[in-house]
Design an enzyme around this catalytic site. Structure first.
Site, PDB file in Angstrom:
ATOM      1  NE  ARG A  45       6.529  -6.603  17.533  1.00  0.00           N
ATOM      2  CZ  ARG A  45       6.579  -8.262  17.456  1.00  0.00           C
ATOM      3  NH1 ARG A  45       6.962  -8.795  18.564  1.00  0.00           N
ATOM      4  NH2 ARG A  45       6.091  -9.068  17.288  1.00  0.00           N
ATOM      5  CG  ASP A  88       8.762  -5.883  21.469  1.00  0.00           C
ATOM      6  OD1 ASP A  88       8.109  -6.294  21.978  1.00  0.00           O
ATOM      7  OD2 ASP A  88      10.296  -6.831  20.728  1.00  0.00           O
ATOM      8  CE  LYS A 144     -12.890 -11.879  25.010  1.00  0.00           C
ATOM      9  NZ  LYS A 144     -14.267 -12.110  23.019  1.00  0.00           N
ATOM     10  CG  HIS A 174     -17.795  -5.321  23.907  1.00  0.00           C
ATOM     11  ND1 HIS A 174     -17.630  -6.697  23.693  1.00  0.00           N
ATOM     12  CD2 HIS A 174     -18.744  -5.534  22.889  1.00  0.00           C
ATOM     13  CE1 HIS A 174     -17.729  -7.346  22.074  1.00  0.00           C
ATOM     14  NE2 HIS A 174     -18.907  -6.450  22.179  1.00  0.00           N
ATOM     15  CE  LYS A 178     -22.628  -5.857  22.379  1.00  0.00           C
ATOM     16  NZ  LYS A 178     -22.757  -5.249  21.272  1.00  0.00           N
ATOM     17  CD  GLU A 212     -19.803 -12.420  15.930  1.00  0.00           C
ATOM     18  OE1 GLU A 212     -19.338 -11.136  15.803  1.00  0.00           O
ATOM     19  OE2 GLU A 212     -19.492 -13.789  17.163  1.00  0.00           O
ATOM     20  CG  ASP A 231     -14.125 -15.383  20.570  1.00  0.00           C
ATOM     21  OD1 ASP A 231     -12.797 -14.064  20.690  1.00  0.00           O
ATOM     22  OD2 ASP A 231     -14.846 -14.974  19.337  1.00  0.00           O
ATOM     23  CG  HIS A 236     -19.559 -11.996  24.869  1.00  0.00           C
ATOM     24  ND1 HIS A 236     -18.839 -10.577  25.816  1.00  0.00           N
ATOM     25  CD2 HIS A 236     -18.408 -12.042  23.956  1.00  0.00           C
ATOM     26  CE1 HIS A 236     -17.815 -10.052  24.998  1.00  0.00           C
ATOM     27  NE2 HIS A 236     -17.219 -10.364  23.793  1.00  0.00           N
ATOM     28  CE  LYS A 336     -16.220 -14.626  15.085  1.00  0.00           C
ATOM     29  NZ  LYS A 336     -16.526 -13.554  14.871  1.00  0.00           N
TER      30      LYS A 336
END
Ligand code: BG6
EC number: 1.1.1.49
Length: 480
Positions: A45, A88, A144, A174, A178, A212, A231, A236, A336
């Protein structure tokens, strides 16, 4: 070299495009894997002159690409193929403008990479069709999470299916790009000695951990709506579980592999209603310290609601209801701001049937995906000296050492190349995504119905104590 194409990156100023996609495309270009006529058009945008976008892109690529891999002369040529178009994505008229800007395709394949929030997926595909940018050669790549529930994922998939054939759709996870994740298939299906023990007679349980140290970085608003279950777990972790639990496919080929994976997802025992209290743990990080550095609580992160009850940690005890896996728990956890960055899968074998020696005697196969790529097998051996004192030792395979220190492909590099080559083996099929949501939805609903608020854990630790109890009550523990 791949097909001549226009790669359109929707969400071109976002983190994913700048941190992952452009560096991956730069590497592919440098290695001569992109067609000379390739055009990469970043779309977003913000009104930005092309030159300003090139500067932004260069800054990020320099930060992501190692010094020896970043060659100024290659960058100049790459930048000449890179363009920016401000639009947009919710406005149909902007797609008409885009179509005029791109001109006739003349044999070019259009690859639309949707690195945007999932609520833009449906309007984007509809507008692409209206603007004539979705012909039978075009490909569409979706990041995703696809939706935020089974209903929304089904709606997105249906809208995409109305415009593109399934072979034109590439749903990215992703993790599947790997190297070590692909290695799971090699390990399982190219080593005859593993197959006979890969079942409930020999395996006590499986652990899949993706820990993580990072927080939510610049993605507060997205993450706060998603939480760790949407998430990471829905995609994953479930993909890793599929690769561990699937039956050997008849061929190493996209449909055969995806058929086997979807069977695993459908065999997952539902966790419904009150079960969520026993089988799942939600957590949210409080203030703490990581590597000596103080970090704030999650609800003080940029873009996060101060009274947010999104989880930044989730642990689940899952069961795959099949002949092979009956009675074997799969413990999954992700979080996390944990003590260390580590993604690993641990296959814990059962003890020997008749213990000749004192002490526990169990074998363990650990497959570490990050930060190092290694596979190790814990064997019981006799410690030197008098008496039969047993000690566990590791047969340790460090893949980076074995294969030398050549540059490891980033997952996005591999996956982008697969898109350009039209190979969907490492992408999620529509039914896989929906089967994964069908299992996740009741967990999310159970948390709401029973007001299961996330349990706080100090940043820099292994998550809430309840996650240890999930295993401890069955005499097990998370492997460090
Ligand atoms: C992404 C998640 O898909 O994966 C992020 O959205 C997470 O929240 C990331 O940090 C982890 O990926 P990796 O490759 O760093 O393990």
């Amino acid at each position: 070299m791949t097909i001549p194409c226009d790669i359109l990156v929707f969400g071109g100023t976002g983190d994913l495009a700048l941190h992952k996609l452009l560096p991956a495309l730069y590497h592919l270009y440098r290695d001569g894997r992109l067609h000379n006529a390739v055009r990469i058009i970043a779309l977003a945008r913000r009104t930005l002159p092309r030159n300003d976008y090139l500067k932004l892109a260069e800054r990020h690529c320099r930060a992501q690409v190692t010094r020896q891999d970043f060659e100024q002369e290659v960058w100049q040529r790459f930048a000449a193929r890179l363009d920016y178009f401000s639009m947009d994505a919710s406005q149909s008229a902007d797609f008409m403008r885009l179509a005029r800007y791109l001109g006739e395709p003349f044999g070019l394949t259009r690859v639309h990479y949707l690195a945007t929030a999932p609520d833009l997926f449906v309007p984007i595909v509809r507008h692409l069709r209206l603007a004539g940018l979705a012909d039978s050669e075009a490909r569409i790549v979706l990041e995703k999470p696809i939706g935020h529930s089974l209903a929304s994922a089904t709606e997105i998939n249906a809208a995409i299916g109305a415009v593109f054939r399934e072979t034109q759709v590439f749903r990215i996870d992703h993790y599947l790009g790997k190297e070590t994740v692909q290695n799971l298939m090699a390990l399982r299906f190219a080593n005859a000695l593993l197959e006979p023990v890969w079942r409930n007679n020999q395996i006590d349980h499986v652990q899949i951990s993706v820990c993580e140290t990072l927080g939510v970085e610049n993605r507060g608003p997205y993450y706060d709506r998603a939480g760790a279950a949407r998430d990471m777990l829905q995609n994953h972790l479930l993909q890793l579980l599929c690769l561990i639990a699937m039956e050997p496919p008849a061929q190493f080929e996209a449909e055969a592999i995806r058929d086997e994976k979807v069977k695993v997802l459908r065999a997952l025992k539902p966790i419904t209603d009150l079960d969520v209290q026993d089988k799942t743990v939600r957590g949210q990080y409080a203030a703490g310290s990581i590597g000596g550095q103080e970090v704030p609580a999650y609800y003080f992160e940029k873009g996060v609601d101060h009274d947010s009850d999104s989880e930044t940690f989730v642990a689940v005890q899952a069961h795959v209801d099949t002949w092979r896996w009956a009675g074997v728990p799969f413990y999954l956890r992700t979080g996390k701001r944990m003590a260390r960055r580590s993604s690993q899968i641990v296959i814990q074998f059962k003890p020997v049937p008749h213990a000749l020696f004192s002490g526990g005697q169990v074998n363990q196969l650990s497959i570490q995906l990050q930060p190092e790529e290694r596979v190790s097998l814990r064997m019981m051996t006799k410690a030197p000296g008098k008496g039969m004192r047993l000690e566990p030792v590791e047969l340790d395979l460090n893949l980076a050492q074995v294969f030398g220190q050549t540059r490891r492909w980033d997952a996005y590099e591999r996956l982008l190349l697969d898109v350009l080559e039209g190979d969907s083996t490492l992408f999620m099929r529509r039914d896989e995504v929906e089967a994964a949501w069908a299992w996740i939805d009741p967990i999310l609903q159970g948390w709401q119905t029973h007001f299961q608020a996330p349990r706080p854990y100090p940043a820099g630790t292994d998550g809430p104590e309840h996650s240890n109890q999930l295993l401890a009550r069955e005499g097990r523990q998370w492997q460090p």
